[in-house]
Motif scaffolding. Structure first.
Motif, mmCIF file in Angstrom:
data_model
loop_
_atom_site.group_PDB
_atom_site.id
_atom_site.type_symbol
_atom_site.label_atom_id
_atom_site.label_comp_id
_atom_site.label_asym_id
_atom_site.label_seq_id
_atom_site.Cartn_x
_atom_site.Cartn_y
_atom_site.Cartn_z
ATOM 1 N N ILE A 179 80.930 5.681 38.063
ATOM 2 C CA ILE A 179 80.763 4.302 37.616
ATOM 3 C C ILE A 179 81.968 3.496 38.098
ATOM 4 O O ILE A 179 83.108 3.952 38.009
ATOM 5 C CB ILE A 179 80.668 4.225 36.086
ATOM 6 C CG1 ILE A 179 79.522 5.102 35.572
ATOM 7 C CG2 ILE A 179 80.494 2.793 35.623
ATOM 8 C CD1 ILE A 179 78.148 4.629 35.952
ATOM 9 N N GLY A 180 81.731 2.293 38.589
ATOM 10 C CA GLY A 180 82.836 1.471 39.057
ATOM 11 C C GLY A 180 83.215 1.772 40.494
ATOM 12 O O GLY A 180 82.564 2.575 41.181
ATOM 13 N N ASN A 181 84.296 1.162 40.950
ATOM 14 C CA ASN A 181 84.746 1.314 42.326
ATOM 15 C C ASN A 181 85.959 2.210 42.474
ATOM 16 O O ASN A 181 86.351 2.523 43.594
ATOM 17 C CB ASN A 181 85.084 -0.063 42.925
ATOM 18 C CG ASN A 181 83.880 -0.981 42.981
ATOM 19 O OD1 ASN A 181 82.750 -0.516 43.092
ATOM 20 N ND2 ASN A 181 84.115 -2.278 42.883
ATOM 21 N N GLY A 182 86.582 2.607 41.358
ATOM 22 C CA GLY A 182 87.810 3.384 41.446
ATOM 23 C C GLY A 182 87.825 4.589 40.542
ATOM 24 O O GLY A 182 87.192 4.600 39.480
ATOM 25 N N ILE A 183 88.559 5.610 40.978
ATOM 26 C CA ILE A 183 88.773 6.828 40.186
ATOM 27 C C ILE A 183 90.276 7.068 40.149
ATOM 28 O O ILE A 183 90.901 7.268 41.192
ATOM 29 C CB ILE A 183 88.052 8.041 40.797
ATOM 30 C CG1 ILE A 183 86.554 7.771 40.948
ATOM 31 C CG2 ILE A 183 88.283 9.287 39.952
ATOM 32 C CD1 ILE A 183 85.818 8.859 41.713
ATOM 33 N N GLY A 184 90.861 7.058 38.963
ATOM 34 C CA GLY A 184 92.305 7.164 38.798
ATOM 35 C C GLY A 184 92.796 5.999 37.952
ATOM 36 O O GLY A 184 92.175 4.920 37.941
ATOM 37 N N PRO A 185 93.893 6.153 37.196
ATOM 38 C CA PRO A 185 94.298 5.157 36.201
ATOM 39 C C PRO A 185 94.425 3.723 36.722
ATOM 40 O O PRO A 185 93.833 2.802 36.147
ATOM 41 C CB PRO A 185 95.645 5.692 35.696
ATOM 42 C CG PRO A 185 95.529 7.167 35.847
ATOM 43 C CD PRO A 185 94.741 7.372 37.111
ATOM 44 N N ALA A 228 79.395 -4.066 39.489
ATOM 45 C CA ALA A 228 78.237 -4.482 38.690
ATOM 46 C C ALA A 228 77.760 -3.380 37.764
ATOM 47 O O ALA A 228 77.297 -3.654 36.651
ATOM 48 C CB ALA A 228 77.108 -4.926 39.616
ATOM 49 N N ASP A 229 77.862 -2.117 38.221
ATOM 50 C CA ASP A 229 77.372 -1.020 37.376
ATOM 51 C C ASP A 229 78.227 -0.851 36.131
ATOM 52 O O ASP A 229 77.721 -0.626 35.025
ATOM 53 C CB ASP A 229 77.274 0.288 38.167
ATOM 54 C CG ASP A 229 78.587 0.687 38.847
ATOM 55 O OD1 ASP A 229 79.550 -0.106 38.826
ATOM 56 O OD2 ASP A 229 78.639 1.799 39.424
ATOM 57 N N LEU A 230 79.545 -1.002 36.265
ATOM 58 C CA LEU A 230 80.437 -0.907 35.098
ATOM 59 C C LEU A 230 80.191 -2.068 34.140
ATOM 60 O O LEU A 230 80.150 -1.879 32.917
ATOM 61 C CB LEU A 230 81.890 -0.895 35.562
ATOM 62 C CG LEU A 230 82.957 -0.826 34.457
ATOM 63 C CD1 LEU A 230 82.818 0.452 33.650
ATOM 64 C CD2 LEU A 230 84.358 -0.931 35.062
ATOM 65 N N ARG A 231 79.996 -3.255 34.681
ATOM 66 C CA ARG A 231 79.715 -4.430 33.853
ATOM 67 C C ARG A 231 78.419 -4.256 33.072
ATOM 68 O O ARG A 231 78.377 -4.439 31.850
ATOM 69 C CB ARG A 231 79.627 -5.682 34.738
ATOM 70 C CG ARG A 231 79.105 -6.914 34.003
ATOM 71 C CD ARG A 231 78.867 -8.079 34.963
ATOM 72 N NE ARG A 231 77.986 -9.076 34.365
ATOM 73 C CZ ARG A 231 78.399 -10.108 33.627
ATOM 74 N NH1 ARG A 231 79.688 -10.273 33.397
ATOM 75 N NH2 ARG A 231 77.529 -10.975 33.126
ATOM 76 N N ASP A 239 89.367 -2.170 37.953
ATOM 77 C CA ASP A 239 87.928 -2.388 37.729
ATOM 78 C C ASP A 239 87.676 -3.051 36.379
ATOM 79 O O ASP A 239 86.885 -3.996 36.267
ATOM 80 C CB ASP A 239 87.178 -1.052 37.788
ATOM 81 C CG ASP A 239 86.876 -0.602 39.203
ATOM 82 O OD1 ASP A 239 87.122 -1.387 40.137
ATOM 83 O OD2 ASP A 239 86.387 0.539 39.375
ATOM 84 N N VAL A 240 88.323 -2.544 35.350
ATOM 85 C CA VAL A 240 88.127 -3.074 33.995
ATOM 86 C C VAL A 240 88.511 -4.546 33.932
ATOM 87 O O VAL A 240 87.757 -5.389 33.423
ATOM 88 C CB VAL A 240 88.952 -2.257 32.969
ATOM 89 C CG1 VAL A 240 89.041 -2.989 31.628
ATOM 90 C CG2 VAL A 240 88.331 -0.882 32.775
ATOM 91 N N PRO A 263 83.258 10.221 36.613
ATOM 92 C CA PRO A 263 84.487 9.520 36.998
ATOM 93 C C PRO A 263 84.310 8.003 36.949
ATOM 94 O O PRO A 263 83.241 7.473 37.249
ATOM 95 C CB PRO A 263 84.731 9.988 38.439
ATOM 96 C CG PRO A 263 83.948 11.249 38.591
ATOM 97 C CD PRO A 263 82.770 11.105 37.684
ATOM 98 N N GLY A 264 85.380 7.305 36.568
ATOM 99 C CA GLY A 264 85.377 5.850 36.553
ATOM 100 C C GLY A 264 84.627 5.204 35.405
ATOM 101 O O GLY A 264 84.524 3.982 35.355
#
Length: 498
Positions: free
Chosen positions: A329-335, A354-357, A341-342, A175-176
């Motif tokens: 990954i990231g802080n959010g789950i859902g569109p 930071a993990d998504l980046r 996050d993006v 997710p995310g």
């Protein structure tokens, strides 16, 4: 002849025809045993459809043939056109499916016939399931290659002027994991061509296309997509609308409820779409984790070899990276949450995940290494420069405007519940699969503002009562369902030591 009528009923992928029980020209009871009929216009076989008998004259009259929304669109005739019906003849390729059921190996021609008939909607879900189950039981690498080539052959095939056309794909399950929406603008800002065709969610809380749709239009035509890529070097669009490997979408719709997801079928699915998209270089992301699709390094290695084998046979340069799939990954789950996050990463916001980046930078750097003009080993540094300088953000905004910026207000679901830590300790594990289900129960992706906002990740220290995540929902029933499911089991494991 019968008069064609459009029936405003969404039957998903199925073609459905409606005939009045008191039909003037046909005796419907005789056709029920055949289950399917062929709809003809001027003697030409135009469409096969499941037949339903109707008693309500408000739906269809005695001299009318009704077609569901999907069937009416595929037939391509205007309402009021004259049509006739006859019993549908089962496709000859079903003989190949029966042969596969009995353990025989299919040759490329036989597999191509099966896929062509599936793409033409000549198979029922039961017949598709029979083909999938028989392949899941045993499939050779040659059959996997033939399946890939057959699926790529059906539908549109894109071609590009650029000598190098790059792409990336994650096998999913985390997710995310919206790295594509950061990788594409970085790579496009560098100057490589990256026409990203993405999927919508089927059983997950969001696909890349669902998240991108929060920001921009994704259901572009082939010509519109090509214009965006010509102007911006890249795009992020819904692959289903440009009709790439359409048989794969049909197979997936049957695979998911049956939970069939073999390595061979996964490889054929991904590689057929990338071949049809005109890619020359492809990066595959294989996350490993206890709740991911791939759970051990050995399984990842076997999957990598299958991707490399097919890539070598169809002329696609494939690189595989194995990544951390132990948590979202990231802080959010859902569109909406994932889109936030993006954009936070692209804008360099202080609270950006930071993990998504970092994962996006590493994947973009690997892709940039395909540029002959770039000095070897400098891909990551180049990707970081493009992100930090704002060039990637500028390119993303250019892509959004070219595809059609979404100007409607996209808000988070107003109904919220916070799931808290039951004890003091350290987060030792997060169940990706369960969190995805909770977000789905909350209404994602249908409600774009529904989902989960994460507050804690693996390794974080918590005290009893600390919030682990917040559920967002738009409807009371979804809110209660998701909250009750999360209360039953949060998906977080808390240990005693860091």
């Amino acid at each position: 002849m019968l008069t064609l009528k459009k029936i405003e009923i969404d039957t998903y992928r199925d073609n459905v025809a409606f005939l009045a029980r008191n039909c003037d020209l046909y005796r419907p009871e005789e056709y029920q045993a055949f289950k399917k009929v062929e709809v003809l216009n001027n003697g030409c076989n135009c469409l096969q459809a499941k037949l339903l008998i109707v008693d309500d004259p408000a739906i269809v009259g005695p001299n009318e043939l009704g077609l569901s929304e999907q069937a009416f669109h595929r037939l391509g005739l205007a309402a009021g056109a004259s049509v006739s019906i006859r019993p549908a003849v089962p496709p000859q390729s079903l003989d190949h499916v029966r042969s596969k059921i009995h353990g025989h190996t299919l040759d490329p021609g036989q597999i191509e016939q099966v896929i062509s008939d599936i793409a033409a909607f000549r198979y029922s879900e039961m017949e598709i399931a029979a083909f999938l189950v028989s392949c899941a039981g045993f499939m050779t690498t040659d059959e996997m290659l033939s399946l890939t080539q057959a699926m790529a052959k059906v539908g549109n095939r894109l071609s590009w002027k650029a000598p190098i056309v790059v792409d990336k794909h994650c096998i999913g399950g985390i997710p995310g994991n919206r790295t594509s929406m950061i990788v594409v603008p970085i790579v496009a800002a560098h100057g490589l061509t990256i026409p990203k065709t993405s999927s919508r969610a089927i059983t997950s809380p969001a696909g890349t296309a669902d998240t991108m749709e929060v920001l921009a239009k994704v259901d572009l035509s082939t010509r519109q997509m090509q214009k965006v890529v010509e102007d911006c070097n890249g795009c992020i669009v819904w692959g289903g609308h440009v009709n790439l490997s359409p048989a794969d979408d049909i197979l997936i719709s049957v695979e998911r409820p049956l939970m069939i997801d073999t390595r061979e079928q996964m490889v054929a699915s991904i590689m057929s779409k990338k071949a049809a998209a005109g890619s020359t270089h492809l990066l595959i992301d294989i996350p490993i984790g206890s709740s991911a699709k791939i759970r051990t390094p050995t399984d990842a290695m076997r999957l990598r070899k299958l991707f490399e084998y097919v890539g070598g046979k169809i002329g696609l340069d494939v690189s595989v990276t194995v990544t951390d799939g132990t948590q979202p990954i990231g802080n959010g789950i859902g569109p909406v949450l994932e889109a936030l996050d993006v954009m936070a990463v692209l804008e360099g916001a202080s609270g950006a995940p930071a993990d998504l980046r970092e994962k996006s930078l590493r994947m973009a750097g690997t892709i940039l290494e395909n540029d002959p003009a770039l000095h070897g080993g400098t891909g990551y540094a180049r990707a970081r420069h493009l992100l930090d300088s704002g060039a990637a953000l500028e390119t993303m905004n250019k892509i959004i405007d070219a595809q059609g910026r979404n100007t409607s207000q996209q808000e988070l679901g107003p109904l919220t519940s916070e799931i808290t830590a039951p004890a003091n300790g350290v987060i030792s594990a997060i169940d990706c699969f369960r969190l995805a289900r909770i977000a789905r129960y909350a209404g994602a992706p249908m409600d774009t503002g529904a989902g989960i906002r994460l507050f804690k990740k693996v390794g974080d220290t918590v005290r009893k009562g600390d919030p682990l995540y917040r559920i967002h929902a738009c409807f009371q029933s979804d809110h209660h369902f998701a909250a009750d499911f999360a209360t039953e089991a949060s998906g977080y494991t808390i240990g005693g030591h860091p």
